[in-house]
Design an enzyme around this catalytic site. Structure first.
Site, mmCIF file in Angstrom:
data_model
loop_
_atom_site.group_PDB
_atom_site.id
_atom_site.type_symbol
_atom_site.label_atom_id
_atom_site.label_comp_id
_atom_site.label_asym_id
_atom_site.label_seq_id
_atom_site.Cartn_x
_atom_site.Cartn_y
_atom_site.Cartn_z
ATOM 1 N N ASN A 9 20.649 -16.786 -12.913
ATOM 2 C CA ASN A 9 21.622 -17.636 -14.115
ATOM 3 C C ASN A 9 19.661 -18.446 -14.485
ATOM 4 O OD1 ASN A 9 22.161 -20.042 -15.593
ATOM 5 N ND2 ASN A 9 23.067 -20.726 -14.528
ATOM 6 N N TRP A 10 19.431 -17.844 -15.357
ATOM 7 C CA TRP A 10 17.676 -19.000 -15.286
ATOM 8 C C TRP A 10 18.029 -20.047 -16.272
ATOM 9 C CZ3 TRP A 10 12.955 -15.427 -16.937
ATOM 10 C CH2 TRP A 10 12.624 -15.040 -15.834
ATOM 11 N N LYS A 11 19.010 -20.842 -16.764
ATOM 12 C CA LYS A 11 19.820 -21.840 -17.284
ATOM 13 C C LYS A 11 18.237 -22.429 -18.347
ATOM 14 C CE LYS A 11 21.697 -23.257 -13.298
ATOM 15 N NZ LYS A 11 21.334 -24.928 -12.505
ATOM 16 N N HIS A 89 30.374 -21.464 -16.750
ATOM 17 C CA HIS A 89 29.127 -22.452 -16.469
ATOM 18 C C HIS A 89 29.448 -24.211 -15.692
ATOM 19 C CE1 HIS A 89 25.976 -24.121 -14.162
ATOM 20 N NE2 HIS A 89 26.126 -22.142 -13.509
ATOM 21 N N GLU A 91 27.843 -26.184 -15.990
ATOM 22 C CA GLU A 91 27.093 -27.014 -16.872
ATOM 23 C C GLU A 91 27.469 -27.276 -18.220
ATOM 24 O OE1 GLU A 91 23.518 -25.443 -16.087
ATOM 25 O OE2 GLU A 91 23.543 -26.610 -13.776
ATOM 26 N N GLU A 159 31.901 -21.308 -8.134
ATOM 27 C CA GLU A 159 30.350 -23.061 -8.116
ATOM 28 C C GLU A 159 30.822 -24.323 -7.636
ATOM 29 O OE1 GLU A 159 26.212 -20.469 -9.540
ATOM 30 O OE2 GLU A 159 27.996 -21.797 -11.183
ATOM 31 N N GLY A 165 22.850 -26.955 -7.840
ATOM 32 C CA GLY A 165 21.595 -27.424 -7.782
ATOM 33 C C GLY A 165 20.907 -28.858 -7.082
ATOM 34 N N SER A 203 23.245 -23.468 -5.297
ATOM 35 C CA SER A 203 22.158 -23.872 -3.785
ATOM 36 C C SER A 203 22.234 -22.836 -3.072
ATOM 37 C CB SER A 203 22.014 -25.346 -2.949
ATOM 38 O OG SER A 203 22.435 -26.144 -4.459
ATOM 39 N N GLY A 224 20.476 -20.334 -9.195
ATOM 40 C CA GLY A 224 19.972 -21.057 -10.103
ATOM 41 C C GLY A 224 18.559 -20.785 -10.248
ATOM 42 N N GLY A 225 18.389 -21.972 -9.482
ATOM 43 C CA GLY A 225 16.678 -22.416 -9.419
ATOM 44 C C GLY A 225 15.671 -21.307 -8.433
HETATM 45 P P1 PGA Z 1 21.371 -23.508 -8.247
HETATM 46 O O1 PGA Z 1 22.508 -23.077 -9.325
HETATM 47 O O2 PGA Z 1 21.375 -21.875 -7.492
HETATM 48 O O3 PGA Z 1 19.928 -23.924 -8.563
HETATM 49 O O4 PGA Z 1 21.937 -24.194 -7.550
HETATM 50 C C1 PGA Z 1 23.465 -22.318 -9.582
HETATM 51 C C2 PGA Z 1 24.315 -22.246 -10.893
HETATM 52 O O5 PGA Z 1 24.359 -23.346 -11.837
HETATM 53 O O6 PGA Z 1 24.327 -20.370 -11.272
#
Ligand code: PGA
Length: 243
Positions: A9-11, A89, A91, A159, A165, A203, A224-225
């Site tokens: 997930n590149w957000k 998600h 967010e 999640e 994050g 993470s 994500g990251g």
């Molecule tokens: P993260 O994000 O790996 O940067 O913690 C995961 C996500 O929000 O899908």
């Protein structure tokens, strides 16, 4: 057996030049024979098409089209080349006040457009510390997942909000407890509940991927990251292949 999935997930990260990463990610996905998905910002979906990789969106509206400035429909994602879409998600739930009912409707719209939904659920730190998090997650699962969902069109991602994050990963025992509960709930509700792909997210990185994938009902990760760079994401794909 549920199929595996390594999902990135590149957000709100990524410009055209970042698509260079996809070649190496696709090569690792092919060599490891792990279904691999990248969900870049919508602006990059069409350009991200890469043999050996699935491409997805990060959200879709519930309607096919209409007067909704700035929004994007499942049909548009599909038209741009997406095969999947992340819905719910945390967010999106926080920044855009999306509810379980909204997410269920988005998932239905995704299915109508021929997309696989990755439905995210997760508890906040306060919910975990209060001890009632399994009920919170069961409610999110029940209300976010449509009644006609199948393992072929729906993936569930657990999640924990406190692990996204933050660098703070849930412990193996915590992940196992939740994923076992999710599997039980899905099996009780759906005839193919044992086949749903269950992802862990929060993470995930090369250093902890093996441990996370050793949990019985973890079939992959939503990353994500560590999905932005091939050097970080490829070892996660390889760790999933090794399970
Ligand atoms: P993260 O994000 O790996 O940067 O913690 C995961 C996500 O929000 O899908």
């Amino acid at each position: 057996m549920p199929s595996k999935l390594a999902a990135g997930n590149w957000k709100m990260h990524g410009l055209t030049s970042d698509l260079n990463e996809l070649r190496a990610i696709a090569a690792t996905a092919k060599a490891s024979d792990v279904p691999t998905l990248i969900c870049p910002p919508a602006t990059l979906i069409a350009a991200a098409a890469t043999p050996g990789l699935h491409i997805g969106g990060q959200y879709c509206h519930t309607a096919e089209h209409g007067a909704h400035t700035g929004d994007i429909s499942a049909q548009m994602l599909r038209d741009a080349g997406a095969t999947h879409v992340i819905v719910g998600h945390s967010e999106r739930r926080t920044d855009h006040n999306e509810t379980d009912v909204d997410i269920q409707e988005q998932s239905k719209a995704a299915k109508a457009a021929g997309l696989i939904s990755i439905i995210c659920i997760g508890e906040t730190l306060a919910q975990r510390e209060s001890g009632g998090f399994l009920d919170v997650l069961a409610t999110q699962l029940r209300n976010s997942v449509p009644d006609d969902a199948t393992a072929a069109d729906t993936v569930i991602a657990y999640e924990p909000v406190w692990a996204i994050g933050t660098g703070r990963v849930a412990e193996v025992a915590q992940i196992t407890e939740v994923h076992d509960a999710l599997r039980d709930d899905l099996s009780a509700r759906f005839s193919d509940g044992k086949e749903f792909t269950l992802l862990y997210g929060g993470s995930v990185k090369a250093a902890n991927a093996h441990e996370i994938f050793s949990c019985a009902n973890v079939n992959g990760a939503l990353v994500g990251g560590a999905s932005l760079k091939a050097a970080d994401f490829c070892p996660i794909i390889e760790a999933l292949a090794a399970q």
